[in-house]
Structures are given as structure tokens and as C-alpha cells.
Design an enzyme around this catalytic site. Structure first.
Site, PDB file in Angstrom:
ATOM      1  N   SER A   7       0.854  -1.201  -0.042  1.00  0.00           N
ATOM      2  CA  SER A   7      -0.060  -0.060  -0.007  1.00  0.00           C
ATOM      3  C   SER A   7       1.048   1.046  -0.222  1.00  0.00           C
ATOM      4  CB  SER A   7      -0.711  -0.207   1.400  1.00  0.00           C
ATOM      5  OG  SER A   7       0.031  -0.060   2.252  1.00  0.00           O
ATOM      6  N   GLY A   8       0.292   2.306   0.313  1.00  0.00           N
ATOM      7  CA  GLY A   8       1.009   3.529   0.222  1.00  0.00           C
ATOM      8  C   GLY A   8       2.046   3.694   1.419  1.00  0.00           C
ATOM      9  N   HIS A   9       1.819   2.712   2.523  1.00  0.00           N
ATOM     10  CA  HIS A   9       2.847   2.888   3.654  1.00  0.00           C
ATOM     11  C   HIS A   9       3.951   2.132   3.208  1.00  0.00           C
ATOM     12  CE1 HIS A   9       4.504   2.566   7.720  1.00  0.00           C
ATOM     13  NE2 HIS A   9       4.209   1.146   7.667  1.00  0.00           N
ATOM     14  N   GLY A  57      -0.073  -0.053   7.630  1.00  0.00           N
ATOM     15  CA  GLY A  57      -0.340   0.788   8.740  1.00  0.00           C
ATOM     16  C   GLY A  57      -1.020   0.687   9.824  1.00  0.00           C
ATOM     17  N   HIS A 121      13.336  12.211  25.856  1.00  0.00           N
ATOM     18  CA  HIS A 121      13.885  11.486  26.452  1.00  0.00           C
ATOM     19  C   HIS A 121      13.226  10.544  27.381  1.00  0.00           C
ATOM     20  CE1 HIS A 121      13.046  13.920  30.039  1.00  0.00           C
ATOM     21  NE2 HIS A 121      13.184  14.978  29.394  1.00  0.00           N
ATOM     22  N   HIS A 130       1.634   3.358  16.338  1.00  0.00           N
ATOM     23  CA  HIS A 130       1.880   4.032  15.389  1.00  0.00           C
ATOM     24  C   HIS A 130       1.975   5.278  15.859  1.00  0.00           C
ATOM     25  CE1 HIS A 130       0.422   5.630  10.836  1.00  0.00           C
ATOM     26  NE2 HIS A 130       1.587   6.460  11.699  1.00  0.00           N
TER      27      HIS A 130
HETATM   28  C1  LIG Z   1       1.283   9.144   6.622  1.00  0.00           C
HETATM   29  C2  LIG Z   1      -0.128   9.108   7.083  1.00  0.00           C
HETATM   30  O1  LIG Z   1      -1.219   9.231   6.699  1.00  0.00           O
HETATM   31  S1  LIG Z   1      -0.116   8.261   8.616  1.00  0.00           S
HETATM   32  C3  LIG Z   1      -1.845   8.422   9.413  1.00  0.00           C
HETATM   33  C4  LIG Z   1      -2.172   9.241  10.513  1.00  0.00           C
HETATM   34  N1  LIG Z   1      -3.422   9.153  10.646  1.00  0.00           N
HETATM   35  C5  LIG Z   1      -4.015  10.074  11.396  1.00  0.00           C
HETATM   36  O2  LIG Z   1      -3.632  10.750  12.187  1.00  0.00           O
HETATM   37  C6  LIG Z   1      -5.524   9.821  11.702  1.00  0.00           C
HETATM   38  C7  LIG Z   1      -6.041   9.986  13.005  1.00  0.00           C
HETATM   39  N2  LIG Z   1      -7.618   9.896  13.054  1.00  0.00           N
HETATM   40  C8  LIG Z   1      -8.316  10.738  13.394  1.00  0.00           C
HETATM   41  O3  LIG Z   1      -8.182  12.040  13.909  1.00  0.00           O
HETATM   42  C9  LIG Z   1      -9.852  10.454  13.303  1.00  0.00           C
HETATM   43  O4  LIG Z   1     -10.458  11.722  13.098  1.00  0.00           O
HETATM   44  C10 LIG Z   1     -10.215   9.748  14.732  1.00  0.00           C
HETATM   45  C11 LIG Z   1      -9.937   8.362  14.628  1.00  0.00           C
HETATM   46  C12 LIG Z   1     -10.066  10.612  15.923  1.00  0.00           C
HETATM   47  C13 LIG Z   1     -12.042   9.721  14.560  1.00  0.00           C
HETATM   48  O5  LIG Z   1     -12.289   8.559  13.660  1.00  0.00           O
HETATM   49  P1  LIG Z   1     -13.930   7.943  13.904  1.00  0.00           P
HETATM   50  O6  LIG Z   1     -13.763   6.764  14.824  1.00  0.00           O
HETATM   51  O7  LIG Z   1     -14.355   7.689  12.420  1.00  0.00           O
HETATM   52  O8  LIG Z   1     -14.721   9.125  14.882  1.00  0.00           O
HETATM   53  P2  LIG Z   1     -15.631  10.020  14.249  1.00  0.00           P
HETATM   54  O9  LIG Z   1     -15.437  10.626  12.942  1.00  0.00           O
HETATM   55  O10 LIG Z   1     -17.017   9.307  14.675  1.00  0.00           O
HETATM   56  O11 LIG Z   1     -15.545  11.167  15.299  1.00  0.00           O
HETATM   57  C14 LIG Z   1     -16.149  11.054  16.744  1.00  0.00           C
HETATM   58  C15 LIG Z   1     -16.173  12.352  17.264  1.00  0.00           C
HETATM   59  O12 LIG Z   1     -15.029  12.982  17.353  1.00  0.00           O
HETATM   60  C16 LIG Z   1     -14.672  14.189  16.602  1.00  0.00           C
HETATM   61  N3  LIG Z   1     -13.279  14.268  15.955  1.00  0.00           N
HETATM   62  C17 LIG Z   1     -12.653  13.294  15.231  1.00  0.00           C
HETATM   63  N4  LIG Z   1     -11.333  13.515  14.830  1.00  0.00           N
HETATM   64  C18 LIG Z   1     -11.197  14.716  15.575  1.00  0.00           C
HETATM   65  C19 LIG Z   1      -9.913  15.228  16.018  1.00  0.00           C
HETATM   66  N5  LIG Z   1      -8.816  14.990  15.419  1.00  0.00           N
HETATM   67  N6  LIG Z   1      -9.752  16.182  16.761  1.00  0.00           N
HETATM   68  C20 LIG Z   1     -11.069  16.714  17.433  1.00  0.00           C
HETATM   69  N7  LIG Z   1     -12.292  16.137  17.331  1.00  0.00           N
HETATM   70  C21 LIG Z   1     -12.357  15.036  16.487  1.00  0.00           C
HETATM   71  C22 LIG Z   1     -15.506  14.265  15.452  1.00  0.00           C
HETATM   72  O13 LIG Z   1     -16.049  15.422  14.925  1.00  0.00           O
HETATM   73  C23 LIG Z   1     -16.823  13.577  16.239  1.00  0.00           C
HETATM   74  O14 LIG Z   1     -17.350  14.448  17.129  1.00  0.00           O
HETATM   75  P3  LIG Z   1     -18.991  14.611  17.128  1.00  0.00           P
HETATM   76  O15 LIG Z   1     -19.355  13.248  17.694  1.00  0.00           O
HETATM   77  O16 LIG Z   1     -19.273  15.617  18.071  1.00  0.00           O
HETATM   78  O17 LIG Z   1     -19.586  14.802  15.747  1.00  0.00           O
END
Ligand SMILES: CC(=O)SCCNC(=O)CCNC(=O)[C@H](O)C(C)(C)COP(=O)(O)OP(=O)(O)OC[C@H]1O[C@@H](n2cnc3c(N)ncnc32)[C@H](O)[C@@H]1OP(=O)(O)O
Length: 194
Positions: A7-9, A57, A121, A130
Site C-alpha cells: 500500500s501507500g505505507h 499501517g 528522553h 503508530h
Molecule cells: C502518513 C499518514 O497518513 S499516517 C496516518 C495518520 N493518521 C491519523 O492521524 C488519523 C487520526 N484519526 C483521526 O483523527 C480520526 O478523526 C479519529 C480516529 C479521531 C476519529 O475517527 P472516527 O472513529 O471515525 O470518529 P468520528 O469521525 O465518528 O468522530 C467522533 C467525534 O470526534 C470528533 N473528532 C474526530 N477527529 C477529531 C480530531 N482529530 N480532533 C477533534 N475532534 C475530532 C468528530 O467530529 C466527532 O465529534 P461529534 O461526535 O461531536 O460529531
């Protein structure tokens, strides 16, 4: 090196392996419609070979695969990462471009320390974690097994995150977070159980 996951990772890990002149033999993937990635063949076989990096990932899937294979496991650290000589990093862990890992940090197996993440540290990172791009983990932070710390999160000194919890992108975590929850926000709070 062999990679499990096309995948992308995997693309990012391939860049790291190029940068350290580590030859790539082939990739494995369960999806039979993927037959190559860049110039590398993607194999669909139960005969997994090593040294292997699990280039997926998702922390749960990485753990399942790690527990199902019995081959030598590799490691890959991009040369632009700054890693203290007084740090222990277990097998299967990849460290992406520009990450900084400070003195006396312990990192478990099959972790991803993603682009530009900073781990300070004496922090303790469990297996299958991750740490997403541009997270800042201050000193003495403890991250339990299987945790996903979303991109750009800051964790203040001494905070502990429980196993298999997820911290939403951009959070600021100032208090301990229990196991198996989703927590989000600046003043990071639990929003649901996982
Ligand atoms: C190279 C790369 O790409 S590495 C990949 C790195 N990946 C990431 O950083 C992804 C991190 N994931 C997130 O931040 C996602 O938004 C998650 C996991 C927090 C939430 O995902 P889900 O389980 O689908 O939850 P959902 O979208 O239903 O959100 C639940 C609630 O939290 C809120 N919420 C979701 N993400 C965030 C956030 N980052 N900060 C604040 N609030 C958030 C939503 O608005 C929702 O609020 P509500 O119930 O009042 O409407």
C-alpha cells in the site's frame, strides 16, 4: 528485504530502503489484484520469506501478521532521522524521514515512527504503536501496545496512554488516557470506548 503489504505505507518504506541501499526482493500482499508496486513483484503466497518488514499501517493487522510468520524480521531507519545512540528500538520498527528520537527512549517491535515525529528522553513506546507524522512526545511519556497517536498530536511530559487507544489528529494530551478508548482534542478527552 521483503515487505508484507503493498500500500501507500509500503511506498514510503521502499524510499527508506533505497536511501539505506537495502535491496528489496519482493512484496507480499493478500490482495490478488495487486501484482506489482513500482518495479517490484507482489507475491500471493503463504510461503513468507525474510528478512521481512510488515508494511501495513493498521496496528491490529500488523500484529496479526507478525504473530503468524516465523521469519527473520528487519528494521528500517531513514538516514535523515536523528536517533540517540542511547535508544533501544526492537525488530520490525520503521523510522521515517526527519523523525527525532532522544536519549534513553525504548521503542517496541513493529512500530511506525512516522515523518517528522519527535520522541523525547526516557519515553517508552509499546509494541505495534503508530506515532503519526509530526507528533511531539515530551519526556517520560508512556504509550501502550497498539496505540495510534494521530498526526500532529502533542503529549506533555509524563503522560501515559493506555493500550490500543486512539488519539485524534491534532490533540494535546495533558492527562493519562485509559486502554481501548478514542480520545480527541486540545485538552484531550475520551469520546468513546473502542
Ligand atoms: C502518513 C499518514 O497518513 S499516517 C496516518 C495518520 N493518521 C491519523 O492521524 C488519523 C487520526 N484519526 C483521526 O483523527 C480520526 O478523526 C479519529 C480516529 C479521531 C476519529 O475517527 P472516527 O472513529 O471515525 O470518529 P468520528 O469521525 O465518528 O468522530 C467522533 C467525534 O470526534 C470528533 N473528532 C474526530 N477527529 C477529531 C480530531 N482529530 N480532533 C477533534 N475532534 C475530532 C468528530 O467530529 C466527532 O465529534 P461529534 O461526535 O461531536 O460529531
Amino acid at each position: 528485504m521483503y515487505l508484507y503489504g503493498a500500500s501507500g505505507h509500503a511506498k514510503v518504506i521502499i524510499d527508506i530502503l533505497h536511501a539505506i541501499n537495502e535491496p528489496i526482493e519482493a512484496l507480499f500482499d493478500d490482495n490478488e489484484t495487486i501484482n506489482n508496486l513500482f518495479d517490484y513483484p507482489v507475491l500471493h503466497t503463504s510461503e513468507i520469506k525474510g528478512p521481512l518488514l510488515i508494511s501495513i499501517g493498521n496496528n491490529n493487522i500488523r500484529k496479526k501478521i507478525a504473530e503468524s510468520v516465523s521469519v527473520t524480521i528487519g528494521q528500517a531507519f531513514h538516514p535523515s532521522a536523528i536517533i540517540s545512540a542511547k535508544t533501544n528500538i526492537d525488530k520490525g520498527t520503521v523510522v521515517m524521514q526527519g523523525a527525532i528520537i532522544q536519549s534513553d527512549v525504548n521503542i517496541g517491535k513493529h512500530c511506525i515512527i512516522n515523518t517528522g515525529a519527535s520522541i523525547d528522553h526516557e519515553s517508552l513506546i509499546g509494541d505495534y504503536v503508530h506515532i503519526s507524522p509530526h507528533c511531539t512526545l515530551c519526556g517520560n511519556v508512556e504509550i501502550g501496545e497498539g496505540v495510534l497517536i494521530g498526526a500532529g498530536t502533542t503529549i506533555i511530559p509524563g503522560v501515559k496512554i493506555g493500550c490500543w487507544s486512539v488519539i485524534g489528529a491534532g490533540s494535546v494530551v495533558a492527562k493519562d488516557i485509559p486502554d481501548h478508548v478514542l480520545a480527541v482534542g486540545n485538552r484531550c478527552k475520551v469520546v468513546k470506548n473502542l
